[in-house]
Design an enzyme around this catalytic site. Structure first.
Site, PDB file in Angstrom:
ATOM      1  N   LYS A 149       0.738  -1.308  -0.183  1.00 51.50           N
ATOM      2  CA  LYS A 149       0.111   0.044   0.113  1.00 51.50           C
ATOM      3  C   LYS A 149       0.763   1.409   0.093  1.00 51.50           C
ATOM      4  CE  LYS A 149      -3.376  -1.214  -0.750  1.00 51.50           C
ATOM      5  NZ  LYS A 149      -3.639  -1.872  -1.870  1.00 51.50           N
ATOM      6  N   HIS A 154       7.230  -7.575  -2.168  1.00 54.80           N
ATOM      7  CA  HIS A 154       6.834  -6.821  -0.845  1.00 54.80           C
ATOM      8  C   HIS A 154       7.730  -7.209   0.021  1.00 54.80           C
ATOM      9  CE1 HIS A 154       3.192  -4.706  -2.285  1.00 54.80           C
ATOM     10  NE2 HIS A 154       2.475  -5.676  -2.128  1.00 54.80           N
ATOM     11  N   SER A 182      -4.421   3.094   4.256  1.00 50.56           N
ATOM     12  CA  SER A 182      -4.619   2.493   3.069  1.00 50.56           C
ATOM     13  C   SER A 182      -4.741   0.885   3.203  1.00 50.56           C
ATOM     14  CB  SER A 182      -3.551   2.852   2.105  1.00 50.56           C
ATOM     15  OG  SER A 182      -3.668   2.179   0.883  1.00 50.56           O
TER      16      SER A 182
HETATM   17  S1  PPS Z   1      -0.757  -3.064  -3.445  1.00 49.55           S
HETATM   18  O1  PPS Z   1      -1.988  -3.954  -3.133  1.00 49.55           O
HETATM   19  O2  PPS Z   1       0.257  -3.235  -2.107  1.00 49.55           O
HETATM   20  O3  PPS Z   1       0.058  -3.363  -4.537  1.00 49.55           O
HETATM   21  O4  PPS Z   1      -1.050  -1.528  -3.173  1.00 49.55           O
HETATM   22  P1  PPS Z   1      -0.141  -0.222  -3.572  1.00 49.55           P
HETATM   23  O5  PPS Z   1      -0.377  -0.112  -5.211  1.00 49.55           O
HETATM   24  O6  PPS Z   1       1.197  -0.251  -3.207  1.00 49.55           O
HETATM   25  O7  PPS Z   1      -0.885   0.952  -2.909  1.00 49.55           O
HETATM   26  C1  PPS Z   1      -2.165   1.550  -3.239  1.00 49.55           C
HETATM   27  C2  PPS Z   1      -2.492   2.775  -2.754  1.00 49.55           C
HETATM   28  O8  PPS Z   1      -1.586   3.645  -3.728  1.00 49.55           O
HETATM   29  C3  PPS Z   1      -2.704   4.521  -4.178  1.00 49.55           C
HETATM   30  N1  PPS Z   1      -2.333   4.918  -5.591  1.00 49.55           N
HETATM   31  C4  PPS Z   1      -2.049   6.214  -6.087  1.00 49.55           C
HETATM   32  N2  PPS Z   1      -2.136   7.390  -5.547  1.00 49.55           N
HETATM   33  C5  PPS Z   1      -1.733   8.493  -6.203  1.00 49.55           C
HETATM   34  N3  PPS Z   1      -1.703   8.647  -7.548  1.00 49.55           N
HETATM   35  C6  PPS Z   1      -1.964   7.202  -8.306  1.00 49.55           C
HETATM   36  N4  PPS Z   1      -1.787   7.311  -9.744  1.00 49.55           N
HETATM   37  C7  PPS Z   1      -2.082   6.052  -7.633  1.00 49.55           C
HETATM   38  N5  PPS Z   1      -2.022   4.789  -7.952  1.00 49.55           N
HETATM   39  C8  PPS Z   1      -2.167   4.010  -6.757  1.00 49.55           C
HETATM   40  C9  PPS Z   1      -3.682   3.906  -4.059  1.00 49.55           C
HETATM   41  O9  PPS Z   1      -4.844   4.816  -4.168  1.00 49.55           O
HETATM   42  C10 PPS Z   1      -3.656   3.434  -2.781  1.00 49.55           C
HETATM   43  O10 PPS Z   1      -3.787   4.308  -1.665  1.00 49.55           O
HETATM   44  P2  PPS Z   1      -4.843   4.793  -0.999  1.00 49.55           P
HETATM   45  O11 PPS Z   1      -4.551   5.782   0.202  1.00 49.55           O
HETATM   46  O12 PPS Z   1      -5.777   3.630  -0.328  1.00 49.55           O
HETATM   47  O13 PPS Z   1      -5.886   5.671  -1.723  1.00 49.55           O
END
Ligand code: PPS
Length: 292
Positions: free
Chosen positions: A45, A106, A136
């Site tokens: 996340k 991860h 998140s």
């Molecule tokens: S995972 O399941 O571990 O692979 O998740 P991960 O991709 O690491 O993290 C998900 C969070 O990243 C946010 N996210 C983004 N934020 C801003 N811009 C872009 N383009 C973007 N893409 C993914 C996603 O919304 C999750 O954060 P939260 O706070 O839950 O919205």
């Protein structure tokens, strides 16, 4: 397809894990890296999907044909994934036709298979401030049927502090990889908050770390495609076809903001958090921003 039970956490080499990431461990540890492999490492996340997509577009272009036909998880396999009804990450990687291979993991630093170090592979680490990271993760565990039950926010909050999460302690993960960066020069350590603040600048840092020189037009196109709203509407990146995710509970592309923790942390939780943070991180120089 039969529903799988939510998994139990157990101690795995000192790290909390579920069997969905340890079942294929022999093959994961024996994984043969290639010198041009690029490893994208995060605590869950922290912006994994975002950076995987940026790297995929930087290397393989924005052509609509490719971009509309392959899910991101097919382009960037997840090394240790060993879930029912999904191909194992190591098998996906062995079949991957692209070069270089982009590899998501991860794993904490001490568990990365040794051939990545032997081959001196480039590693991109992305860290996110712990308060937003915890929030998140909480919403993710609510909507992902193959994660342990999150319980209510308060109990999840305490589990996060204790490091009782899938992939272990946030504190150990971010500081372990930060420490590694001091001696391993092929590691770029990025921050989610910097990406939110100025995606174009961070795209430039990534490109120069990887020795790539995208044109101004390419950069602009990538920036548009990796904008939160574009990724939220893109079935290749938004998790909408993933049967283990229940988007009616919480979207996979949820908010994409810095500071959403303020909508979840009570004043008392914040005080507990701050005190605990100072203790846990007293030996690390890594620094996170919880607001922009
Ligand atoms: S995972 O399941 O571990 O692979 O998740 P991960 O991709 O690491 O993290 C998900 C969070 O990243 C946010 N996210 C983004 N934020 C801003 N811009 C872009 N383009 C973007 N893409 C993914 C996603 O919304 C999750 O954060 P939260 O706070 O839950 O919205």
């Amino acid at each position: 397809m039969e529903a799988c039970p939510r998994p139990e956490l157990f101690d795995f080499c000192g790290v909390s894990m579920t069997s969905y990431f340890t079942k294929n461990w022999e093959k994961v540890q024996a994984f043969q890296a290639r010198p041009d492999d690029i490893v994208i490492v995060t605590y869950p996340k922290s912006g994994t999907t975002w950076v995987c997509y940026i790297l995929d577009l930087l290397y393989f272009g924005c052509s609509q044909e490719r971009d509309a036909s392959l899910y991101l998880h097919e382009r960037v396999p997840f090394l240790e994934l060993a879930m029912p009804d999904y191909p194992y990450g190591t098998d996906e990687l062995e079949k991957l036709p692209t070069s270089p291979r982009l590899i998501k993991t991860h794993l904490p630093v001490q568990l990365l298979p040794k051939s990545f170090w032997e081959q001196k592979c480039r590693v991109v680490y992305v860290g996110r401030n712990p308060k937003d990271n915890a929030v998140s993760y909480f919403h993710f565990d609510r909507m992902n049927s193959l994660q342990p039950e999150p319980g209510d926010w308060n109990s999840f909050f305490h589990r996060f502090l204790d490091g009782n999460m899938v992939f272990g302690s946030w504190y150990d993960h971010v500081s372990g990889w930060w420490e590694k960066k001091q001696s391993y020069s092929n590691l770029l350590y990025l921050f989610y908050e910097d990406l939110v603040e100025d995606t174009g600048r961070e795209l430039g840092r990534l490109a120069s770390f990887l020795g790539l020189a995208p044109s101004a037009e390419d950069r602009q196109q990538i920036r548009e495609k990796v904008h939160f709203d574009s990724m939220k509407n893109n079935p290749m990146t938004n998790g909408s076809t993933d049967h283990i995710l229940d988007l009616s509970v919480s979207p996979f592309m949820r908010k994409g903001k810095v500071g959403d923790w303020k909508n979840h942390f009570t004043v008392a939780q914040n005080e507990v958090f701050e005190e605990h943070y100072l203790l846990k991180m007293k030996n690390s120089t890594v620094a996170f921003r919880t607001a922009l």
